[in-house]
Design an enzyme around this catalytic site. Sequence first.
Site, PDB file in Angstrom:
ATOM      1  CE  LYS A 202      36.683  23.968   8.013  1.00 12.73           C
ATOM      2  NZ  LYS A 202      37.538  24.289   9.088  1.00 12.73           N
TER       3      LYS A 202
HETATM    4  N1  LIG Z   1      41.662  18.896  12.678  1.00 12.14           N
HETATM    5  C1  LIG Z   1      42.245  20.077  12.907  1.00 12.14           C
HETATM    6  O1  LIG Z   1      43.451  20.625  12.948  1.00 12.14           O
HETATM    7  C2  LIG Z   1      41.066  21.236  13.447  1.00 12.14           C
HETATM    8  C3  LIG Z   1      41.430  22.490  13.844  1.00 12.14           C
HETATM    9  C4  LIG Z   1      40.575  23.307  14.367  1.00 12.14           C
HETATM   10  C5  LIG Z   1      39.230  22.933  14.442  1.00 12.14           C
HETATM   11  N2  LIG Z   1      38.828  21.668  14.119  1.00 12.14           N
HETATM   12  C6  LIG Z   1      37.526  21.291  14.731  1.00 12.14           C
HETATM   13  O2  LIG Z   1      37.536  20.165  15.524  1.00 12.14           O
HETATM   14  C7  LIG Z   1      36.373  19.438  15.223  1.00 12.14           C
HETATM   15  C8  LIG Z   1      36.991  18.129  15.222  1.00 12.14           C
HETATM   16  O3  LIG Z   1      37.875  17.800  13.932  1.00 12.14           O
HETATM   17  P1  LIG Z   1      38.712  16.786  13.885  1.00 12.14           P
HETATM   18  O4  LIG Z   1      39.825  17.168  12.639  1.00 12.14           O
HETATM   19  O5  LIG Z   1      39.164  16.272  15.124  1.00 12.14           O
HETATM   20  O6  LIG Z   1      37.776  15.707  13.206  1.00 12.14           O
HETATM   21  P2  LIG Z   1      37.784  14.108  13.301  1.00 12.14           P
HETATM   22  O7  LIG Z   1      37.342  13.641  11.840  1.00 12.14           O
HETATM   23  O8  LIG Z   1      39.516  13.705  13.269  1.00 12.14           O
HETATM   24  O9  LIG Z   1      37.134  13.616  14.229  1.00 12.14           O
HETATM   25  C9  LIG Z   1      35.871  13.870  14.388  1.00 12.14           C
HETATM   26  C10 LIG Z   1      35.470  13.005  15.773  1.00 12.14           C
HETATM   27  O10 LIG Z   1      33.949  13.404  16.375  1.00 12.14           O
HETATM   28  C11 LIG Z   1      33.405  12.120  16.579  1.00 12.14           C
HETATM   29  N3  LIG Z   1      32.123  12.732  16.281  1.00 12.14           N
HETATM   30  C12 LIG Z   1      31.457  12.820  15.291  1.00 12.14           C
HETATM   31  N4  LIG Z   1      30.190  13.159  15.365  1.00 12.14           N
HETATM   32  C13 LIG Z   1      29.868  12.922  16.746  1.00 12.14           C
HETATM   33  C14 LIG Z   1      28.894  12.975  17.661  1.00 12.14           C
HETATM   34  N5  LIG Z   1      27.677  13.258  17.178  1.00 12.14           N
HETATM   35  N6  LIG Z   1      29.177  12.793  18.916  1.00 12.14           N
HETATM   36  C15 LIG Z   1      30.321  12.427  19.458  1.00 12.14           C
HETATM   37  N7  LIG Z   1      31.274  12.116  18.631  1.00 12.14           N
HETATM   38  C16 LIG Z   1      31.147  12.534  17.102  1.00 12.14           C
HETATM   39  C17 LIG Z   1      33.948  11.083  15.374  1.00 12.14           C
HETATM   40  O11 LIG Z   1      33.390   9.938  15.724  1.00 12.14           O
HETATM   41  C18 LIG Z   1      35.494  11.547  15.659  1.00 12.14           C
HETATM   42  O12 LIG Z   1      36.062  10.819  16.819  1.00 12.14           O
HETATM   43  C19 LIG Z   1      35.711  19.949  13.956  1.00 12.14           C
HETATM   44  O13 LIG Z   1      34.603  20.815  14.490  1.00 12.14           O
HETATM   45  C20 LIG Z   1      36.594  20.652  13.216  1.00 12.14           C
HETATM   46  O14 LIG Z   1      36.235  21.830  12.415  1.00 12.14           O
HETATM   47  C21 LIG Z   1      39.630  20.894  13.744  1.00 12.14           C
END
Ligand SMILES: NC(=O)c1ccc[n+]([C@@H]2O[C@H](COP(=O)([O-])OP(=O)(O)OC[C@H]3O[C@@H](n4cnc5c(N)ncnc54)[C@H](O)[C@@H]3O)[C@@H](O)[C@H]2O)c1
Length: 417
Positions: free
Chosen positions: A105
């Site tokens: 990461k």
């Molecule tokens: N993008 C991927 O392919 C992927 C894969 C596996 C896991 N993840 C995990 O999924 C999670 C989200 O990733 P993403 O890529 O969707 O990120 P992103 O940046 O696209 O979205 C994050 C979302 O969470 C919201 N957010 C942030 N803090 C918040 C809070 N305190 N309360 C409510 N909403 C809040 C933001 O406004 C946004 O809508 C992370 O933990 C990431 O590690 C992502």
Amino acid sequence: MANYNPYDNMLSVLESAAQKLGLERKDYEALKYPERELKVSIPVKMDNGELQVFEGYRVQHSSSRGPCKGGIRYHPHVDIDEVKALAAWMTFKCAVVNIPYGGAKGAVKVDPAKLSKGELERMTRRFTTAIMPIIGPEKDIPAPDVNTNAEIMGWIMDTYSMLHGYAIPGVVTGKSVDIGGSLGRPEATGRGVSIVTREALKHFKTEGKVRIAVQGMGNVGSISAKLLHEMGHNIVAVSDVSGGYYNPDGLDIPAIIKYSADHKLSLEGYTAPGVKKITNAELLACECDVLIPCALQNQITAENAGAVKAKLVVEGANGPVTVEADEILAKRGIPSIPDILANAGGVVVSYFEWVQNIQELTWEEDQINATLEKIMVRSFKDVEAIVNEKSVSFRIAAYMVAISKLVRAKKIRGVFP
Ligand SMILES: NC(=O)c1ccc[n+]([C@@H]2O[C@H](COP(=O)([O-])OP(=O)(O)OC[C@H]3O[C@@H](n4cnc5c(N)ncnc54)[C@H](O)[C@@H]3O)[C@@H](O)[C@H]2O)c1
């Protein structure tokens, strides 16, 4: 829970799963330590002529089963323990779904919303050069995570390629399809979450339409909400940093996604008949059957786990439930489907993207989605079999599946020298 250390969270689950497997300490000791931690400083010329120096990290947890793989996160509160935990979770996730990768990461301590597009690009390119010695298609392949996207992956791919003198698309995944990205990658994590939720509902013998709350409407949350809505479920609440939006009769998910796309990926100001504005804390405690946290780690803690009303938690985000919260939920009869299984769809299609890049082939989207479906269902069933056989939680079972594979790989390879 400001001081909660997600790496300790990881170590505690690793220890429990290793004990359930009856492993000797020497078999899994190395999994407690990342193979490599790199901390870099990133000087950036800001638009006003000033120089600002950002801190960045790349952590490689394990390469026992293949090259390291894991996203890059831009967040003002990120620290090395968070990145170490996220890297380890990638190792376990790749093992659960049985793809030939280890875990890594990366992160930069920055609020990207405060940077101009030019500053963001310069910072990304400089960060890429700083971590360049340890990344590459055969070594460690970054991907998008919180606050990073296909455009940023394109800058990383371009910087790495320019410094090598030829196009190397396999250095990152989650790129635009125009430069070697894969069809289906942007939707893959949410698609995986929706498949796992469907399988979990079957496991718990829940039939028909259920009420679902989704925390976070970014990449993972919005696609999960969209696909579960299309399966006929009632998405009663969603949220982002602007707060939560609740309608017990179900939200119009396509309209919400369109609103966010039209408002710089923010739901601020969204209204519709029957929709009540709630806080993020209220979303986590709202009346629903399934709660899917898709924002950040440490959202369901010892403080609020007692208030969760859902009957099932599916972890779209990485590490959204702390160890203490997990115990409280378990005592209350609320199972969690862990991140290393539930959100693995993203890395599965990242793997397809990398395979297409290194083979210089392109796959059709239906082939990608069908293979993803097969892998997610098979992985769910592998974990479910351990749940049934050993009477453990889905979390411990998923770690048992992953650790068994990692320990086998380590034994076969032996300890160098
Ligand atoms: N993008 C991927 O392919 C992927 C894969 C596996 C896991 N993840 C995990 O999924 C999670 C989200 O990733 P993403 O890529 O969707 O990120 P992103 O940046 O696209 O979205 C994050 C979302 O969470 C919201 N957010 C942030 N803090 C918040 C809070 N305190 N309360 C409510 N909403 C809040 C933001 O406004 C946004 O809508 C992370 O933990 C990431 O590690 C992502």
